[in-house]
Write a protein that holds these residues in place. Structure first.
Motif, PDB file in Angstrom:
ATOM      1  N   VAL A 269       0.832  -1.205   0.000  1.00 29.05           N
ATOM      2  CA  VAL A 269       0.000   0.000   0.000  1.00 29.05           C
ATOM      3  C   VAL A 269       0.861   1.248   0.000  1.00 29.05           C
ATOM      4  CG1 VAL A 269      -1.702   1.315   1.302  1.00 29.05           C
ATOM      5  CG2 VAL A 269      -1.922  -1.175   1.112  1.00 29.05           C
ATOM      6  N   LEU A 270       1.814   1.326   0.940  1.00 20.75           N
ATOM      7  CA  LEU A 270       2.662   2.517   1.015  1.00 20.75           C
ATOM      8  C   LEU A 270       3.519   2.669  -0.240  1.00 20.75           C
ATOM      9  CD1 LEU A 270       3.888   2.695   4.726  1.00 20.75           C
ATOM     10  CD2 LEU A 270       1.836   3.626   3.673  1.00 20.75           C
ATOM     11  N   ASP A 271       4.001   1.574  -0.765  1.00 21.78           N
ATOM     12  CA  ASP A 271       4.837   1.641  -1.958  1.00 21.78           C
ATOM     13  C   ASP A 271       4.027   2.105  -3.168  1.00 21.78           C
ATOM     14  OD1 ASP A 271       7.593   1.186  -2.807  1.00 21.78           O
ATOM     15  OD2 ASP A 271       6.746  -0.333  -4.138  1.00 21.78           O
ATOM     16  N   ALA A 272       2.763   1.661  -3.268  1.00 19.68           N
ATOM     17  CA  ALA A 272       1.907   2.095  -4.376  1.00 19.68           C
ATOM     18  C   ALA A 272       1.623   3.587  -4.290  1.00 19.68           C
ATOM     19  CB  ALA A 272       0.601   1.296  -4.376  1.00 19.68           C
ATOM     20  N   ILE A 273       1.343   4.076  -3.086  1.00 19.26           N
ATOM     21  CA  ILE A 273       1.110   5.512  -2.909  1.00 19.26           C
ATOM     22  C   ILE A 273       2.374   6.295  -3.242  1.00 19.26           C
ATOM     23  CG2 ILE A 273       0.580   7.300  -1.208  1.00 19.26           C
ATOM     24  CD1 ILE A 273      -1.208   5.282   0.206  1.00 19.26           C
ATOM     25  N   ALA A 274       3.513   5.790  -2.801  1.00 15.66           N
ATOM     26  CA  ALA A 274       4.777   6.471  -3.070  1.00 15.66           C
ATOM     27  C   ALA A 274       5.070   6.525  -4.566  1.00 15.66           C
ATOM     28  CB  ALA A 274       5.914   5.766  -2.332  1.00 15.66           C
ATOM     29  N   ARG A 275       4.785   5.439  -5.294  1.00 14.02           N
ATOM     30  CA  ARG A 275       5.000   5.448  -6.752  1.00 14.02           C
ATOM     31  C   ARG A 275       4.082   6.462  -7.422  1.00 14.02           C
ATOM     32  NH1 ARG A 275       4.650  -0.163  -6.104  1.00 14.02           N
ATOM     33  NH2 ARG A 275       2.603  -0.142  -7.106  1.00 14.02           N
ATOM     34  N   GLN A 276       2.840   6.484  -6.982  1.00 11.83           N
ATOM     35  CA  GLN A 276       1.876   7.383  -7.606  1.00 11.83           C
ATOM     36  C   GLN A 276       2.284   8.847  -7.464  1.00 11.83           C
ATOM     37  OE1 GLN A 276      -2.137   6.894  -6.207  1.00 11.83           O
ATOM     38  NE2 GLN A 276      -2.757   8.939  -6.856  1.00 11.83           N
ATOM     39  N   TRP A 277       2.747   9.232  -6.282  1.00 10.00           N
ATOM     40  CA  TRP A 277       3.080  10.628  -6.008  1.00 10.00           C
ATOM     41  C   TRP A 277       4.557  10.930  -6.206  1.00 10.00           C
ATOM     42  CZ3 TRP A 277      -0.811  14.061  -5.270  1.00 10.00           C
ATOM     43  CH2 TRP A 277      -2.075  13.539  -4.968  1.00 10.00           C
ATOM     44  N   GLY A 278       5.356   9.906  -6.518  1.00 12.13           N
ATOM     45  CA  GLY A 278       6.783  10.123  -6.739  1.00 12.13           C
ATOM     46  C   GLY A 278       7.526  10.537  -5.490  1.00 12.13           C
ATOM     47  N   VAL A 279       7.151   9.960  -4.331  1.00 10.23           N
ATOM     48  CA  VAL A 279       7.726  10.397  -3.058  1.00 10.23           C
ATOM     49  C   VAL A 279       8.621   9.326  -2.457  1.00 10.23           C
ATOM     50  CG1 VAL A 279       5.776  11.918  -2.554  1.00 10.23           C
ATOM     51  CG2 VAL A 279       5.755   9.554  -1.701  1.00 10.23           C
ATOM     52  N   VAL A 280       9.522   9.794  -1.585  1.00 13.31           N
ATOM     53  CA  VAL A 280      10.337   8.937  -0.742  1.00 13.31           C
ATOM     54  C   VAL A 280       9.672   8.889   0.634  1.00 13.31           C
ATOM     55  CG1 VAL A 280      12.584   8.638   0.340  1.00 13.31           C
ATOM     56  CG2 VAL A 280      12.423   9.622  -1.951  1.00 13.31           C
ATOM     57  N   ILE A 281       9.407   7.692   1.119  1.00 17.28           N
ATOM     58  CA  ILE A 281       8.902   7.509   2.480  1.00 17.28           C
ATOM     59  C   ILE A 281      10.036   6.904   3.295  1.00 17.28           C
ATOM     60  CG2 ILE A 281       7.207   6.371   3.946  1.00 17.28           C
ATOM     61  CD1 ILE A 281       5.270   6.345   1.632  1.00 17.28           C
ATOM     62  N   GLN A 282      10.530   7.667   4.284  1.00 20.09           N
ATOM     63  CA  GLN A 282      11.678   7.208   5.057  1.00 20.09           C
ATOM     64  C   GLN A 282      11.700   7.915   6.413  1.00 20.09           C
ATOM     65  OE1 GLN A 282      15.218   8.333   2.919  1.00 20.09           O
ATOM     66  NE2 GLN A 282      14.873  10.514   3.213  1.00 20.09           N
TER      67      GLN A 282
END
Length: 961
Positions: A269-282
């Motif tokens: 889920v988090l990876d899909a959201i990150a791909r969609q918005w082009g963000v780094v979650i860290q």
């Protein structure tokens, strides 16, 4: 690569043990027994749990040993946790399924066990449909007829009318803030002043179907078709359906979101959201960060982080852009270690982003295919969005009445009461037709669900097992108009809530009668004796005069087409036959255009002889029936379709690609990456209302997106994602393999080198440690101050995003400052490309020179049109034909109360004759009005003195001399 995703971090710490320490004392089987935290200047800098296999000891023979501990921030462990609540229930199971993307992110991060603040920076802004409107309180009138494409607003004075009239423009978004249509939005098409019923009123035509309504005072919002939202956090403000994170399941008696075991894991889920918005979650500096890669192109000290607590509640802002500058001459706190390697990064040919659709299933909120389910807004002889069929002069087939007693447990105010069914009378939901476009299309394999409230009453009700009979028809095209033209029904199905599920053959009958779980009836089949009875899901209430709700499931649609719903009447159970339910359409009893049943009443002479469809040859004889024997009260329709997502006609993905195909023909680079799949995005098109994978800014539809500094131009978010990746891999850029020291360096630092002026770098991967924040790893060039922005373009759904301007047919003559024709022509063009940011907009464009239509120096000879109130500027001037002194024009009207008007230059003379296309010559009804002055020229004005009704291209010849 610098692509959006979840980026876990780990830490390694080395300790010297005391004498007597035993490593086995630390053994554990879980990854959350021990916490490892680093503090810098008293503030948390990083924290994580010690890995179960992350403890080791060296120099074991010595008294003091080196203890090495490895810990993780637990982001990688999210692959083991389903995206469910603390009780294991799917999110959205209790109806709270519309949430922001930040909500989903914080729910996922909480599963790491670290409830840290969340810092968000995503520099994208939406173009939102209908936001920031002006409010007006007005009186809304009921429609003059059952047509459903315009509103009538009434006022006490011309001045009051002008306030709203002048504020509304085509393409504006009209939203009802209160009243019976609260929350509904409509797109304005046009407006026209009318005095037909009220001295000061006007009609507002819209592109959507209008529900039935009564006269009422309402507050409305009038907003431009789209508005830009600047400087807000899109993750906090953009909503989506969290059920999109649940995989399909097929468990009897449960919806897919009620069944456990279908949730995606939290990492997915988090990876899909990150791909969609082009963000780094860290994790960084003791908090979670959600940062868009490309945002580091922005200058520092200009923007701010959005800061939230661990529950996603806003708690403040922080400056964005932590710049680190490495000088050529090292200092004690900033220097680069000798041995740096430079490398050219990848350059991509293209990037493809696939927006994967998820269609609504059982339990999701679906569009009601019946636009007036509760019979609102009834006028004399008319029910909005319904057609009354085949009314005979001696029958009293239907009335609409307010519900005062026995109201179902719903907010329903009206119901239809239908009587005397041997008069071939029924209602048909007519909302199939709207501006010659299909809006009720179904595909083969779609399932239909229907429910309604009914009450059966009357003098001849026997056991209370009677029920309403409905019919669903699938037509091959949407051009059929009720009561006119040939019907083109392919299949139909008969529905009822009569609870008799068994299926048996009728003994002695010439035809096999099919009931429960039978198939759709195909019109072309011999005899046409087959009907379909759906699966009875629910039947609340029994007995004479009792309200009950019928809920039925209809099996898969056998063929693609266009659907209508018809109310037939009342049916009951034939007790004398050895079956529990029989549905028959008598051969030869169908009218091609109207009712297809012979009778829907019982034989009044025999209480045991009750039949659903009477057939004089196969079942029971019919006797005359006393009028009003049965009384059906029916309302509260809910008619839905569940898309068969496996149908090849149903789109599965919306592909976005940058650059577009044409641009790639001359692009020298061939390197590509795997397609980027996203599960949510801007949704539009034919099936948008059938999917849960769309998103909105609050309650408003997102149309297009761009960066805060307008680098990309407006496009769908899928294309923005593709451009975001290509922006970093469009041309050759530099990677640095290096070791640097800079006190306070962290994962979001933006790094510049005096040796590389004009370039900015960010951390791609590596490690940071020590008191001086030593970094070892790879830096990625994120900005070159001399670079150009990305070229426009791209593909949206295999179509270019460039505008496709097409002529509408409207033209005008170009005139000089003196009002004389120049000989040039302009035409109105509209952008028909749905992927274009200017989709639906209109413009005047040059259309060449035509001195016959626009004689140089001459004003137009004539003008004409259909108007209630005279407006010179909206009259047509072309096209027309001229032969000698005769001018030929065409008039059309949709039934509105308007006059036909014709103007001609006074210098041409007067009208001598008026000849119609039928050959009739008559000036009857045509009267000259006072002359008018248009752009300095005098015109004579003649109009037909009565309303014309519905006409289409009525050709009229005016002879003038």
């Amino acid at each position: 690569m610098a692509i959006g995703g979840v980026y876990p971090t780990r830490a390694t710490a080395v300790f010297i043990s005391e004498e007597g320490f035993e490593l086995t004392d630390l053994y554990t089987g879980t990854d959350k027994t021990y916490l490892l935290a680093r503090y810098r200047n008293g503030a948390l800098d990083w924290q994580g749990n010690v890995l179960s296999d992350g403890i080791s000891e060296s120099n074991w023979e010595l008294n003091r040993r080196y203890l090495t501990i490895k810990a993780s921030d637990n982001l990688s462990t999210l692959k083991s946790y389903p995206f469910t609540d603390a009780l294991g229930e799917n999110y959205g199971n209790t109806g709270d399924n519309i949430q922001s993307f930040l909500w989903a992110i914080k729910e996922g991060l909480k599963k790491t066990g670290f409830n840290m603040n969340i810092w968000s920076f995503v520099d994208l802004k939406p173009l939102v449909q209908g936001i920031g409107g002006s409010l007006f309180t007005v009186t809304l009138s009921p429609p003059l007829t059952s047509r459903a494409d315009y509103f009538v607003f009434e006022f006490d004075t011309i001045a009051e009318r002008s306030v709203l009239y002048d504020a509304i423009d085509p393409n504006d978004i009209l939203e009802f803030i209160d009243g019976s249509m609260e929350g509904l939005k409509f797109t304005v098409v046009s407006k026209t002043v009318t005095t037909t019923r009220f001295p000061y009123s006007f009609r507002l035509y819209v592109s959507e179907l209008i529900p039935a309504h009564s006269r009422q005072s309402v507050t409305i919002s009038v907003a431009p078709p789209s508005s830009t939202v600047d400087g807000e956090d899109p993750l906090y403000n953009t909503n989506h359906d969290v059920r999109v994170w649940i995989k399909d399941s097929n468990i009897e008696g449960k919806t897919y979101y009620e069944a456990r075991g279908g949730a995606m894991n939290t990492w997915e889920v988090l990876d899909a959201i990150a791909r969609q918005w082009g963000v780094v979650i860290q994790q960084n500096k003791g908090h979670w960060e959600v940062r868009r890669w490309n945002a580091d192109k922005l200058p520092s000290n200009t923007y701010e982080w959005f800061v939230y607590n661990s529950e996603g509640t806003p708690i403040g802002r922080q400056p964005f852009g932590s710049d680190v500058s490495l000088p050529c001459k090292p200092t004690d706190r900033a220097y680069r270690i000798f041995g740096t390697s430079l490398k050219m990064d990848r350059v991509l040919k293209n990037v493809i982003v696939n927006y994967q659709y998820k269609y609504k299933q059982e339990g999701d909120s679906m569009k009601n295919l019946v636009d007036n389910p509760n019979f609102e807004g009834v006028t004399v002889g008319s029910v909005p969005q319904w057609t009354i069929m085949s009314i005979l002069s001696d029958s009293a087939p239907m009335s609409i009445t307010p519900l005062t007693t026995g109201i179902p447990p719903l907010d329903i105010n009206n119901a239809a009461i239908i009587k005397n069914y041997n008069k071939y009378t029924f209602l048909a939901n007519r909302s199939l037709y709207k501006d010659a476009n299909p809006i009720r299309q179904v595909n083969r394999g779609d399932r239909l669900k229907i429910s309604w409230w009914e009450k059966i009453d009357g003098d001849r009700i026997y056991k209370g097992d009677e029920g309403a009979i409905l019919r669903i028809s699938i037509r091959e095209s949407y051009t059929y108009v009720f009561n006119s033209g040939p019907d083109n029904i392919l299949y139909d199905a008969v529905l009822s809530g009569i609870d008799r599920p068994e299926v048996r053959n009728v003994q002695g009958a010439s035809t096999l009668y099919q009931g429960y779980r039978a198939s759709w009836r195909k019109k072309t089949e011999a005899g046409g004796d087959y009907c379909f009875v759906s699966v009875l899901k629910e039947r609340d209430g029994i007995g004479k005069g009792s309200w009950r709700q019928i809920s039925l499931d209809v099996e898969a649609v056998p063929i693609s087409g266009f659907v209508t719903l018809e109310i037939i009447g009342v049916g009951c159970i034939p007790d004398i036959l050895p079956v529990d339910i029989i549905y028959q359409i008598p051969v030869g009893q169908r009218s091609e255009k109207r009712a297809y049943v012979n009778s829907l009443v019982a034989n009044p002479n025999d209480n045991n002889k009750k039949t659903l469809f009477g057939d004089t040859t196969a079942l029971l004889s019919l006797s005359p029936v006393v009028p009003d024997t049965y009384e059906l009260t029916i309302t509260g329709f809910q008619f839905n379709k569940i898309i068969d997502a496996n149908n090849e006609a149903v789109p599965q993905i919306d592909p976005f690609m940058y650059p577009d195909f044409q641009s790639q023909l001359t692009r020298e680079y061939t390197d590509t990456i795997s397609d980027i799949d996203v599960l949510t995005g801007d949704d539009y098109g034919e099936y948008a209302e059938d999917r849960i994978s769309g998103m909105s800014w609050g309650d408003n539809i997102t149309l297009f997106w761009d960066t805060w500094d307008n680098r990309y131009g407006w496009s769908r978010q899928g294309l923005v994602t593709a451009k975001s990746v290509m922006e970093m891999y469009w041309k050759p850029t530099t990677l640095l393999q290096c070791e640097i020291n800079y006190t306070g360096l962290h994962w979001s630092s933006r790094i510049t080198f005096e040796e590389l002026p004009g370039k900015r770098f960010v951390i791609l991967n590596g490690s940071i440690g020590g008191d001086r924040s030593t970094f070892r790893g790879v830096l990625k060039e994120i900005l070159d101050e001399n670079e150009d922005v990305l070229p426009p373009g791209g593909n949206d759904g295999n179509s270019t995003v460039n505008p496709d301007w097409q002529p509408t047919g409207a033209t005008r003559c170009v005139r000089d400052v003196d009002g004389l024709n120049t000989g040039d022509v302009e035409r109105v063009e509209t952008d028909i490309n749905q992927a274009s940011p200017t989709y639906g907009q209109e413009r005047w464009a040059p259309a060449g020179t035509d001195t016959s239509t626009c004689p140089i120096g001459s004003p137009p000879d004539i003008a004409w049109g259909e108007q209630l109130t005279f407006f010179a500027n909206t009259l047509r001037r072309v096209p027309y034909a001229k032969s000698g002194d005769t001018y030929t024009v065409a008039f059309s009207n949709d039934g509105s109360n308007v006059y036909l008007r014709f103007l001609h230059l006074a210098s041409l003379g007067t009208i001598r004759s008026i000849k119609y296309e039928t050959g009739a010559t008559s000036t009857t009804g045509w009267e000259y009005e006072p002359d008018v002055i248009i752009e300095g020229y005098t015109y004579k004005h003649i109009k037909l003195s009565w309303f014309v009704g519905v006409i289409t291209n009525l050709v009229v010849n005016f002879e003038i001399n």
